[in-house]
Enzyme design. Sequence first.
Site, PDB file in Angstrom:
ATOM      1  N   CYS A  90     135.619  18.508 103.290  1.00 49.60           N
ATOM      2  CA  CYS A  90     136.430  19.017 102.166  1.00 49.60           C
ATOM      3  C   CYS A  90     137.863  18.516 102.304  1.00 49.60           C
ATOM      4  O   CYS A  90     138.497  18.727 103.336  1.00 49.60           O
ATOM      5  CB  CYS A  90     136.397  20.541 102.160  1.00 49.60           C
ATOM      6  SG  CYS A  90     137.641  21.260 101.072  1.00 49.60           S
ATOM      7  N   CYS A 142     140.389  21.549 103.076  1.00 56.25           N
ATOM      8  CA  CYS A 142     140.333  22.375 104.285  1.00 56.25           C
ATOM      9  C   CYS A 142     141.446  21.976 105.275  1.00 56.25           C
ATOM     10  O   CYS A 142     141.875  20.817 105.303  1.00 56.25           O
ATOM     11  CB  CYS A 142     138.964  22.230 104.953  1.00 56.25           C
ATOM     12  SG  CYS A 142     137.710  23.344 104.289  1.00 56.25           S
ATOM     13  N   ALA A 169     142.392  11.915 100.130  1.00 54.11           N
ATOM     14  CA  ALA A 169     142.150  10.553  99.642  1.00 54.11           C
ATOM     15  C   ALA A 169     143.350   9.650  99.899  1.00 54.11           C
ATOM     16  O   ALA A 169     143.207   8.437 100.087  1.00 54.11           O
ATOM     17  CB  ALA A 169     141.834  10.603  98.151  1.00 54.11           C
ATOM     18  N   HIS A 228     137.129  27.927 103.183  1.00 47.35           N
ATOM     19  CA  HIS A 228     136.445  27.137 102.171  1.00 47.35           C
ATOM     20  C   HIS A 228     135.497  28.001 101.338  1.00 47.35           C
ATOM     21  O   HIS A 228     135.130  27.644 100.225  1.00 47.35           O
ATOM     22  CB  HIS A 228     135.637  26.054 102.916  1.00 47.35           C
ATOM     23  CG  HIS A 228     134.955  25.068 102.026  1.00 47.35           C
ATOM     24  ND1 HIS A 228     135.616  24.026 101.404  1.00 47.35           N
ATOM     25  CD2 HIS A 228     133.646  24.955 101.655  1.00 47.35           C
ATOM     26  CE1 HIS A 228     134.752  23.314 100.698  1.00 47.35           C
ATOM     27  NE2 HIS A 228     133.556  23.854 100.831  1.00 47.35           N
ATOM     28  N   ASN A 251     140.979  26.174  87.600  1.00 43.03           N
ATOM     29  CA  ASN A 251     139.605  25.986  87.134  1.00 43.03           C
ATOM     30  C   ASN A 251     138.717  26.495  88.243  1.00 43.03           C
ATOM     31  O   ASN A 251     138.752  25.965  89.348  1.00 43.03           O
ATOM     32  CB  ASN A 251     139.279  24.506  86.920  1.00 43.03           C
ATOM     33  CG  ASN A 251     140.075  23.902  85.788  1.00 43.03           C
ATOM     34  OD1 ASN A 251     140.305  24.551  84.778  1.00 43.03           O
ATOM     35  ND2 ASN A 251     140.497  22.664  85.967  1.00 43.03           N
ATOM     36  N   SER A 266     136.048  20.555  90.823  1.00 46.46           N
ATOM     37  CA  SER A 266     135.358  19.550  91.634  1.00 46.46           C
ATOM     38  C   SER A 266     135.109  20.023  93.063  1.00 46.46           C
ATOM     39  O   SER A 266     134.365  19.391  93.797  1.00 46.46           O
ATOM     40  CB  SER A 266     136.178  18.257  91.651  1.00 46.46           C
ATOM     41  OG  SER A 266     137.459  18.501  92.204  1.00 46.46           O
ATOM     42  N   HIS A 268     136.530  24.944  97.338  1.00 41.62           N
ATOM     43  CA  HIS A 268     137.645  25.471  98.144  1.00 41.62           C
ATOM     44  C   HIS A 268     138.661  26.106  97.177  1.00 41.62           C
ATOM     45  O   HIS A 268     139.106  25.454  96.239  1.00 41.62           O
ATOM     46  CB  HIS A 268     138.304  24.342  98.951  1.00 41.62           C
ATOM     47  CG  HIS A 268     139.197  24.871 100.023  1.00 41.62           C
ATOM     48  ND1 HIS A 268     138.924  24.730 101.367  1.00 41.62           N
ATOM     49  CD2 HIS A 268     140.341  25.583  99.947  1.00 41.62           C
ATOM     50  CE1 HIS A 268     139.874  25.319 102.068  1.00 41.62           C
ATOM     51  NE2 HIS A 268     140.742  25.840 101.226  1.00 41.62           N
ATOM     52  N   HIS A 302     141.527  26.975  95.023  1.00 40.94           N
ATOM     53  CA  HIS A 302     142.783  26.262  94.769  1.00 40.94           C
ATOM     54  C   HIS A 302     143.122  26.308  93.285  1.00 40.94           C
ATOM     55  O   HIS A 302     142.279  26.637  92.455  1.00 40.94           O
ATOM     56  CB  HIS A 302     142.664  24.792  95.195  1.00 40.94           C
ATOM     57  CG  HIS A 302     141.746  23.984  94.328  1.00 40.94           C
ATOM     58  ND1 HIS A 302     140.373  24.055  94.442  1.00 40.94           N
ATOM     59  CD2 HIS A 302     141.999  23.109  93.324  1.00 40.94           C
ATOM     60  CE1 HIS A 302     139.819  23.238  93.554  1.00 40.94           C
ATOM     61  NE2 HIS A 302     140.783  22.658  92.853  1.00 40.94           N
ATOM     62  N   GLN A 318     145.935  24.236  90.222  1.00 37.98           N
ATOM     63  CA  GLN A 318     146.793  23.088  89.991  1.00 37.98           C
ATOM     64  C   GLN A 318     148.060  23.531  89.269  1.00 37.98           C
ATOM     65  O   GLN A 318     148.068  24.545  88.565  1.00 37.98           O
ATOM     66  CB  GLN A 318     146.062  22.062  89.140  1.00 37.98           C
ATOM     67  CG  GLN A 318     144.834  21.493  89.830  1.00 37.98           C
ATOM     68  CD  GLN A 318     144.386  20.213  89.162  1.00 37.98           C
ATOM     69  OE1 GLN A 318     145.196  19.327  88.884  1.00 37.98           O
ATOM     70  NE2 GLN A 318     143.107  20.111  88.893  1.00 37.98           N
ATOM     71  N   HIS A 331     151.408  31.638  81.098  1.00 29.95           N
ATOM     72  CA  HIS A 331     152.321  31.201  80.048  1.00 29.95           C
ATOM     73  C   HIS A 331     153.607  32.009  80.158  1.00 29.95           C
ATOM     74  O   HIS A 331     153.565  33.247  80.219  1.00 29.95           O
ATOM     75  CB  HIS A 331     151.702  31.404  78.666  1.00 29.95           C
ATOM     76  CG  HIS A 331     150.678  30.368  78.347  1.00 29.95           C
ATOM     77  ND1 HIS A 331     149.556  30.624  77.618  1.00 29.95           N
ATOM     78  CD2 HIS A 331     150.618  29.065  78.690  1.00 29.95           C
ATOM     79  CE1 HIS A 331     148.833  29.517  77.515  1.00 29.95           C
ATOM     80  NE2 HIS A 331     149.450  28.556  78.165  1.00 29.95           N
ATOM     81  N   PHE A 373     129.130  27.883  74.482  1.00 32.99           N
ATOM     82  CA  PHE A 373     129.758  26.585  74.237  1.00 32.99           C
ATOM     83  C   PHE A 373     130.611  26.703  72.983  1.00 32.99           C
ATOM     84  O   PHE A 373     130.220  27.370  72.023  1.00 32.99           O
ATOM     85  CB  PHE A 373     128.687  25.513  74.011  1.00 32.99           C
ATOM     86  CG  PHE A 373     127.920  25.158  75.254  1.00 32.99           C
ATOM     87  CD1 PHE A 373     128.418  24.240  76.167  1.00 32.99           C
ATOM     88  CD2 PHE A 373     126.710  25.767  75.522  1.00 32.99           C
ATOM     89  CE1 PHE A 373     127.716  23.932  77.314  1.00 32.99           C
ATOM     90  CE2 PHE A 373     126.002  25.462  76.669  1.00 32.99           C
ATOM     91  CZ  PHE A 373     126.507  24.545  77.568  1.00 32.99           C
TER      92      PHE A 373
HETATM   93  P1  H2U Z   1     140.050  20.471  90.431  1.00 40.63           P
HETATM   94  O1  H2U Z   1     138.743  20.645  91.066  1.00 40.63           O
HETATM   95  O2  H2U Z   1     140.590  21.742  89.803  1.00 40.63           O
HETATM   96  O3  H2U Z   1     140.081  19.287  89.505  1.00 40.63           O
HETATM   97  O4  H2U Z   1     141.148  20.177  91.587  1.00 40.63           O
HETATM   98  C1  H2U Z   1     141.052  19.218  92.564  1.00 40.63           C
HETATM   99  C2  H2U Z   1     142.350  18.461  92.554  1.00 40.63           C
HETATM  100  O5  H2U Z   1     142.606  17.927  93.841  1.00 40.63           O
HETATM  101  C3  H2U Z   1     142.299  17.298  91.575  1.00 40.63           C
HETATM  102  O6  H2U Z   1     143.375  17.396  90.666  1.00 40.63           O
HETATM  103  C4  H2U Z   1     143.122  16.613  93.698  1.00 40.63           C
HETATM  104  C5  H2U Z   1     142.448  16.069  92.449  1.00 40.63           C
HETATM  105  O7  H2U Z   1     143.237  15.089  91.837  1.00 40.63           O
HETATM  106  N1  H2U Z   1     142.821  15.859  94.896  1.00 40.63           N
HETATM  107  C6  H2U Z   1     143.858  15.380  95.688  1.00 40.63           C
HETATM  108  O8  H2U Z   1     145.027  15.562  95.324  1.00 40.63           O
HETATM  109  N2  H2U Z   1     143.587  14.728  96.865  1.00 40.63           N
HETATM  110  C7  H2U Z   1     142.327  14.439  97.313  1.00 40.63           C
HETATM  111  O9  H2U Z   1     142.163  13.905  98.396  1.00 40.63           O
HETATM  112  C8  H2U Z   1     141.162  14.773  96.454  1.00 40.63           C
HETATM  113  C9  H2U Z   1     141.438  15.622  95.238  1.00 40.63           C
END
Ligand code: H2U
Length: 372
Positions: free
Chosen positions: A59, A62, A68, A128, A168, A176, A179, A181, A183, A296, A327
């Site tokens: 992950c 974590c 990335a 996680h 989300n 995605s 874990h 979190h 944004q 908001h 939907f």
């Molecule tokens: P969502 O699952 O809410 O999209 O959030 C995951 C976010 O984490 C996503 O915006 C970021 C993605 O761009 N991310 C990183 O910043 N670094 C990573 O190594 C993978 C994902």
Amino acid sequence: MYAARVDVTASPLPDGPHRRYNPLLDEWVLVSPHRLKRPWQGQVEPEPPPMLPAYDPNCYLCPGNERASGERNPSYETTFAFDNDFPALVPSSGASPAASGARGPGDSLFVAEPQTGRCRVVCFSPRHDVTLAQMDTPGIRAVVDAWADEIERLSRFDAVRYVQVFENKGAAMGCSNPHPHCQIWASASVPHIPARKLEMQRRYAARTGRDLVGDYVAREIASGERVVCRNDAWAVVVPFWAVWPFETMIAPLRFVGDLRELSDDERGQLADIIRSLTARYDNLFQSSFPYSMGWHGRPVDGGDYPGCRLHAVYFPPLLRSASVRKFLVGYEMTGEPQRDLTAESAAERLRGLPEVHYLDGAAARLGASPGS
Ligand code: H2U
């Protein structure tokens, strides 16, 4: 001929099809309670994922793991915020609308403008395998503080006018990674949904000398019909004009413009009401309840925004069970939003649920230790 509007304070709401007005967005929603009886053969959502480990070596959120970007997360113990490695907004857009054929204000058909900003990710917990619904109040309080700190931090950048905090939760809402979190996107312009709310609140304040959300929540508390839960500082309601089946709004009882202005006590009480709401959500279908939520409030550009009261909105897609979702398609995409379950029925169901999470006491079973 237009049908006469219903005074909801004087007469019961119609039990047949009717439209409700959203004064914050200047939009309508069609309510068709009788349709709940129709047979359903729609999509079945996949079963909830198997039990997650407390720590997942794969992950990217974590503690101690590599993202990335090649950066390694610290061994954090409460919350952890970092710059999104794949940001939707960057500090310098470099884009030239003219280069793509778009023109500025002189051309009303092809209008584009550069947009700059910054994107952050906030991990709610090192674990996680939990969600806000399963975290304790001090843990959620740390998340509230992190939101306020991030807004303050981002507001110091000259070009930032608005900071949108959103979460989300669940694969059904495009998340995605399980874990926990959220944004935070900070932008040089106010996105059009909060911008519309600011304008509607400004008009209401000019007309009445009061604030729209404050007046609305006071009326909801007085009636109690759509209140899910409340404490000394906050109320959770299913808005009269809700679109999603179990949509809710969290609003402060005191006039507050953004999360940074909350007192110590209000932050603690917010953590408590988030716990109560999200636990009820999970308890509804005894599953991890997916939603998108967001805050908001007042833009961070130092401008005057009369009548703008902070509030959060929760948009969960589930309708009848963990496997039947709503939907927004067809009429919703081409006409206007429509719902079957009334806001009053949704509030009654959420209100009647325990605020203790259905897995509470089994928390230890939720996560295996990193070594197991
Ligand atoms: P969502 O699952 O809410 O999209 O959030 C995951 C976010 O984490 C996503 O915006 C970021 C993605 O761009 N991310 C990183 O910043 N670094 C990573 O190594 C993978 C994902």
